[in-house]
Design an enzyme around this catalytic site. Structure first.
Site: not given
Ligand code: G3P
Ligand code: CA
Length: 245
Positions: A13, A55
């Site tokens: 991730h 992100h």
């Protein structure tokens, strides 16, 4: 019957974004050192249309900058420190473009899951540009990147631009119409918050022909539950806990 699935079960991730600064090449390298051969990352546009990895919409948490990342040109973003927030060892680590992530993955035989993470208001455009860039960067490669998004408009933009690239709908809740939306968007995968997968939802997704993936799975009991359910992919921060071999 699902289409052939070329990706490994285990996906690191944000690169390996807890042990190294997320969405940087340093995180990819660390994940690769732990044996990972597929990475998830978050992609958005700079003000001048460069696809880069980050992100949040804003710069504060993971860089030395301030404000909305998508409002700055790449030349300015490229000067920021995207590693010092994590730890001293990574001070000076730069933001990563999708192009450099592609170079790393292609040179090292790794696969990429590109989450289209648009700056609010740029959902469709981001899907279009990410798909165009991905098609260019992976042209001639046997295994294309997997494009995913929580935003159907982004997946629609990707579908309209590079229909041949596989797509996955990300879900943090099973909102009304999720299955029909994924079918309309020509998705090959559903990528859920792992707690949403139950025998009934797995059957529902698999019966419609979708591969089933989960995020973000950091406990052994949760990973075993998903494997026992017969799902296909696990996105984890814990590259130090789970060995993908
Ligand atoms: O792509 C799966 C996962 O990364 C989605 O959540 O917030 O970590 O981007 P988030
Ligand atoms: Ca993500």
């Amino acid at each position: 019957m699902s289409a052939a699935w070329p990706y490994p079960r285990w996906v690191a991730h944000r690169g390996a974004g807890k042990l190294a600064p997320e969405n940087t090449l340093a995180a990819f390298r660390l994940g690769a050192r732990h044996g990972y051969r597929m990475f998830e990352c978050d992609a958005k546009l700079s003000a001048d249309g460069v696809v880069f990895l980050m992100h949040d919409a804003t710069l504060e948490r993971t860089t030395s900058g301030r404000g909305t990342g998508g409002e700055l040109p790449w030349g300015t973003l490229a000067q920021l420190d995207a590693g010092g927030w994590h730890s001293r060892a990574y001070a000076g680590e730069p933001l990563c473009t999708l192009e450099n992530a592609a170079r790393f993955c292609l040179a090292n035989g790794c696969h990429l899951n590109i989450e289209i993470k648009p700056t609010p208001g740029l959902e469709q455009l981001t899907g279009e540009v990410v798909a165009r860039e991905a098609a260019r960067l992976w042209a001639g490669s046997e295994v294309p990147p997997l494009l995913t998004s929580f935003r159907p408009e982004s997946l629609a933009g990707a579908q309209a631009t590079a229909e041949h690239l596989p797509r996955g709908l990300l879900l943090d809740t099973l909102w009304k119409g999720w299955l029909e939306t994924a079918l309309t968007l020509g998705c090959t995968a559903i990528v859920c918050n792992h707690e949403l997968w139950e025998p009934s939802t797995v059957t529902q997704a698999q019966s419609a022909g979708f591969r089933t993936l989960s995020y973000t799975v950091n406990d052994e009991w949760a990973a075993q539950r998903l494997i026992d359910l017969g799902t296909d992919g696990i996105i984890t921060d814990r590259v130090d806990l789970f060995s993908p071999a």
